[in-house]
Motif scaffolding. Sequence first.
Motif, PDB file in Angstrom:
ATOM      1  N   SER A  88       0.925  -0.933  -0.030  1.00 23.95           N
ATOM      2  CA  SER A  88       0.118   0.162  -0.111  1.00 23.95           C
ATOM      3  C   SER A  88       0.857   1.244  -0.094  1.00 23.95           C
ATOM      4  CB  SER A  88      -0.974  -0.001   1.259  1.00 23.95           C
ATOM      5  OG  SER A  88      -1.548  -1.124   1.202  1.00 23.95           O
ATOM      6  N   ASP A 131      -4.267  -6.575 -12.072  1.00 23.72           N
ATOM      7  CA  ASP A 131      -5.312  -7.282 -11.390  1.00 23.72           C
ATOM      8  C   ASP A 131      -4.798  -8.189 -10.170  1.00 23.72           C
ATOM      9  OD1 ASP A 131      -8.202  -8.004 -11.779  1.00 23.72           O
ATOM     10  OD2 ASP A 131      -7.345 -10.164 -11.747  1.00 23.72           O
ATOM     11  N   ALA A 138      -6.578  -6.727  -1.702  1.00 22.66           N
ATOM     12  CA  ALA A 138      -7.948  -7.230  -1.241  1.00 22.66           C
ATOM     13  C   ALA A 138      -7.834  -8.203  -0.186  1.00 22.66           C
ATOM     14  CB  ALA A 138      -8.772  -7.408  -2.424  1.00 22.66           C
TER      15      ALA A 138
ATOM     16  N   SER B  66     -18.977  -8.525  12.394  1.00 16.54           N
ATOM     17  CA  SER B  66     -18.689 -10.017  12.437  1.00 16.54           C
ATOM     18  C   SER B  66     -19.300 -10.750  13.619  1.00 16.54           C
ATOM     19  CB  SER B  66     -17.131 -10.058  12.207  1.00 16.54           C
ATOM     20  OG  SER B  66     -16.566 -11.173  12.812  1.00 16.54           O
ATOM     21  N   MET B  76     -16.634  -4.310  12.704  1.00 15.92           N
ATOM     22  CA  MET B  76     -15.551  -4.403  11.772  1.00 15.92           C
ATOM     23  C   MET B  76     -15.023  -2.961  11.334  1.00 15.92           C
ATOM     24  SD  MET B  76     -14.260  -7.379  12.463  1.00 15.92           S
ATOM     25  CE  MET B  76     -12.899  -7.307  11.614  1.00 15.92           C
ATOM     26  N   SER B  88     -13.229  -5.100  -0.578  1.00 13.20           N
ATOM     27  CA  SER B  88     -12.375  -6.631  -0.900  1.00 13.20           C
ATOM     28  C   SER B  88     -13.243  -7.774  -1.208  1.00 13.20           C
ATOM     29  CB  SER B  88     -11.581  -6.624   0.364  1.00 13.20           C
ATOM     30  OG  SER B  88     -10.842  -5.801   0.426  1.00 13.20           O
ATOM     31  N   LEU B  89     -14.164  -7.948  -0.519  1.00 13.92           N
ATOM     32  CA  LEU B  89     -15.110  -9.133  -0.663  1.00 13.92           C
ATOM     33  C   LEU B  89     -15.833  -9.157  -1.925  1.00 13.92           C
ATOM     34  CD1 LEU B  89     -16.625  -9.162   2.901  1.00 13.92           C
ATOM     35  CD2 LEU B  89     -14.856 -10.538   1.991  1.00 13.92           C
ATOM     36  N   PHE B  91     -14.661  -7.772  -4.807  1.00  7.06           N
ATOM     37  CA  PHE B  91     -13.520  -7.853  -5.923  1.00  7.06           C
ATOM     38  C   PHE B  91     -13.160  -9.115  -5.795  1.00  7.06           C
ATOM     39  CE2 PHE B  91      -9.374  -7.691  -7.372  1.00  7.06           C
ATOM     40  CZ  PHE B  91      -9.490  -6.885  -8.575  1.00  7.06           C
ATOM     41  N   LEU B  92     -12.986  -9.855  -4.667  1.00 10.24           N
ATOM     42  CA  LEU B  92     -12.207 -11.303  -4.615  1.00 10.24           C
ATOM     43  C   LEU B  92     -13.590 -12.415  -5.009  1.00 10.24           C
ATOM     44  CD1 LEU B  92      -9.931 -10.873  -1.645  1.00 10.24           C
ATOM     45  CD2 LEU B  92      -9.413 -11.143  -4.359  1.00 10.24           C
ATOM     46  N   LEU B 117     -13.991  -4.269 -13.678  1.00 11.85           N
ATOM     47  CA  LEU B 117     -12.690  -3.769 -13.302  1.00 11.85           C
ATOM     48  C   LEU B 117     -11.816  -5.094 -13.514  1.00 11.85           C
ATOM     49  CD1 LEU B 117     -13.284  -1.984 -10.283  1.00 11.85           C
ATOM     50  CD2 LEU B 117     -12.929  -1.135 -12.280  1.00 11.85           C
ATOM     51  N   ARG B 118     -12.331  -6.276 -13.532  1.00 14.19           N
ATOM     52  CA  ARG B 118     -11.594  -7.539 -13.679  1.00 14.19           C
ATOM     53  C   ARG B 118     -11.626  -7.943 -15.139  1.00 14.19           C
ATOM     54  NH1 ARG B 118     -11.033 -10.903  -8.630  1.00 14.19           N
ATOM     55  NH2 ARG B 118      -8.889 -10.840  -9.522  1.00 14.19           N
ATOM     56  N   PHE B 133      -9.569   2.324  -7.904  1.00 15.41           N
ATOM     57  CA  PHE B 133     -10.161   1.376  -7.088  1.00 15.41           C
ATOM     58  C   PHE B 133      -9.150   0.910  -6.328  1.00 15.41           C
ATOM     59  CE2 PHE B 133     -11.406  -3.130  -6.155  1.00 15.41           C
ATOM     60  CZ  PHE B 133     -12.497  -3.036  -5.491  1.00 15.41           C
ATOM     61  N   THR B 134      -8.017   0.492  -7.077  1.00 14.00           N
ATOM     62  CA  THR B 134      -6.841  -0.009  -6.236  1.00 14.00           C
ATOM     63  C   THR B 134      -6.216   0.774  -5.067  1.00 14.00           C
ATOM     64  OG1 THR B 134      -6.230  -1.123  -8.221  1.00 14.00           O
ATOM     65  CG2 THR B 134      -4.624  -1.102  -6.588  1.00 14.00           C
ATOM     66  N   LEU B 137      -8.425   0.313  -2.149  1.00 17.61           N
ATOM     67  CA  LEU B 137      -7.969  -0.554  -1.332  1.00 17.61           C
ATOM     68  C   LEU B 137      -6.758  -0.242  -0.350  1.00 17.61           C
ATOM     69  CD1 LEU B 137      -8.621  -3.654  -3.505  1.00 17.61           C
ATOM     70  CD2 LEU B 137      -9.947  -2.971  -1.567  1.00 17.61           C
ATOM     71  N   ALA B 138      -5.635  -0.048  -1.221  1.00 14.67           N
ATOM     72  CA  ALA B 138      -4.467   0.624  -0.555  1.00 14.67           C
ATOM     73  C   ALA B 138      -4.633   1.568   0.727  1.00 14.67           C
ATOM     74  CB  ALA B 138      -3.376   1.021  -1.532  1.00 14.67           C
ATOM     75  N   ARG B 140      -7.115   1.697   2.259  1.00 16.40           N
ATOM     76  CA  ARG B 140      -8.018   1.040   3.428  1.00 16.40           C
ATOM     77  C   ARG B 140      -7.190   0.531   4.199  1.00 16.40           C
ATOM     78  NH1 ARG B 140     -13.197  -0.702   3.644  1.00 16.40           N
ATOM     79  NH2 ARG B 140     -13.475   1.618   3.454  1.00 16.40           N
ATOM     80  N   THR B 141      -6.247  -0.383   3.651  1.00 16.71           N
ATOM     81  CA  THR B 141      -5.138  -0.982   4.395  1.00 16.71           C
ATOM     82  C   THR B 141      -4.575  -0.162   5.538  1.00 16.71           C
ATOM     83  OG1 THR B 141      -3.471  -0.891   3.104  1.00 16.71           O
ATOM     84  CG2 THR B 141      -5.039  -2.703   2.664  1.00 16.71           C
ATOM     85  N   MET B 144      -6.883   0.637   8.232  1.00 14.51           N
ATOM     86  CA  MET B 144      -6.905  -0.511   9.294  1.00 14.51           C
ATOM     87  C   MET B 144      -5.557  -0.408  10.120  1.00 14.51           C
ATOM     88  SD  MET B 144      -8.575  -3.285   6.558  1.00 14.51           S
ATOM     89  CE  MET B 144      -8.989  -4.495   7.790  1.00 14.51           C
TER      90      MET B 144
END
Lengths: 220, 220
Positions: A88, A131, A138, B66, B76, B88-89, B91-92, B117-118, B133-134, B137-138, B140-141, B144
């Motif tokens: 990140s 990707d 993720a 959770s 969470m 994340s959920l 995307f994956l 996106l994929r 989008f990436t 996510l970055a 977001r980490t 966290m």
Amino acid sequence: MKQDGLFVRLSAHRLFAGMSEEDFSRALIMLDAHRRAYARGEYLHRMGEPLSAFGMVLLGTVQVYSDDPDGRGMMMANVAEGGSFGESLAFLAVPRAPVHILTTTGCEVLWLRTASLRTPSSDPFVFLLRDRFTAMLATRTLEMNDRIQILSKLTLRDKLTTFFTEWERRTGSRTFTVPFDRAALSDYLGTNRTALSRELSNMQNEGLIEYYKNSFKLLC
Amino acid sequence: MKQDGLFVRLSAHRLFAGMSEEDFSRALIMLDAHRRAYARGEYLHRMGEPLSAFGMVLLGTVQVYSDDPDGRGMMMANVAEGGSFGESLAFLAVPRAPVHILTTTGCEVLWLRTASLRTPSSDPFVFLLRDRFTAMLATRTLEMNDRIQILSKLTLRDKLTTFFTEWERRTGSRTFTVPFDRAALSDYLGTNRTALSRELSNMQNEGLIEYYKNSFKLLC
DNA sequence: CCTCTTCTGTTGCAAATGCAACCTTTTTTC
DNA sequence: GAAAAAAGGTTGCATTTGCAACAGAAGAGG
């Protein structure tokens, strides 16, 4: 850069999974891969500096630490062989990374730059790599959720049982060796080393677990 | 889908920042956006089911929970207006999401699908969206990581001062209102509601802070 | 305006645990 | 292989805090 054995060691990594050896080499070139060895206790990166690449651990274990204002170190991540760190911070090109990164053993690290992932391109291979990288991030957030779950537990016993359950699930076995010594484990769990020792003793006395060093066996 | 006001409300979001209104509309189409209102306490998603899209909160607050095996709920994430969840959920395409998601107020949510996106594409606009989008996510980490730092603190006092410091930094002010009631805040900090009340009282008595409901003023 | 619900604060108590001090065992280094 | 260093364990004690029970305040809905 020499690629001796890299393909064999990394072809299972989620970033490269399923790639031919040619594509793998191409990926390494695109990511401007460079490889470096470090001694035990050596710093890979110091807090406050930008992280120009993210790392993939080829050998050994590295830890990501964050210093409190008050100086108490806090382990953010423990990265074993095959793991990666700093994605990140590298991707976002954060000017002053809030962590330092150091080895706990002799290490070998593959550094990978994300610049090419951010440069527009119509190359399908770039698309694939991006990707994969996004999927890595993720997955990372899901892992961090696990850690947050552990840390959110109110008692040490709960933290430990959650931790053990997770490792049981991850390794598929009720016997496993974790890459933490006691001090690192207490950091990871957000507790105190001696309290951890005490609780592990208790659990062993109650017949819930057996352990020797960093190897644990769940008896439940 | 009606886009009334969406551009104005979302053009500052990191996913869309700097886009023209046309590009914004195009992005919504590509992400197969759909908009939906929810009542207070309503479930947006139930644990164990796949999350087919990620959400962006247009109005209100939603929480990601959770469940422990033992039933104790664990928050969470608390997502306020302008925030997003489930990236994340989605995307994956995780088959069984480990969380449930529900509102704490009346809400309006914009759902966005990641499928496009994929899918490989040489369209530079797709590239841009993926890059954004990436980056989300970055980011977001990194967020966290902040939460993990708080949770890793050993005492409630430390957790609170870290929490306050973070909000001071984030809002740039020593007076701010947080989107948590006491129960949610105690969950976020990984402690007990009454213990939290007690510690807040203590800090106020010691002249460190003042507070009224969810508004806090740092005096330090 | 009244009722019902939700949110918040208080307090006593028991349990958990951070901490310091100290010792033993293991590992590293020369 | 001896000395030094690092890691791990134990214990007593003081503090923290989870928990339960309860009360007051604020808000929602009629």
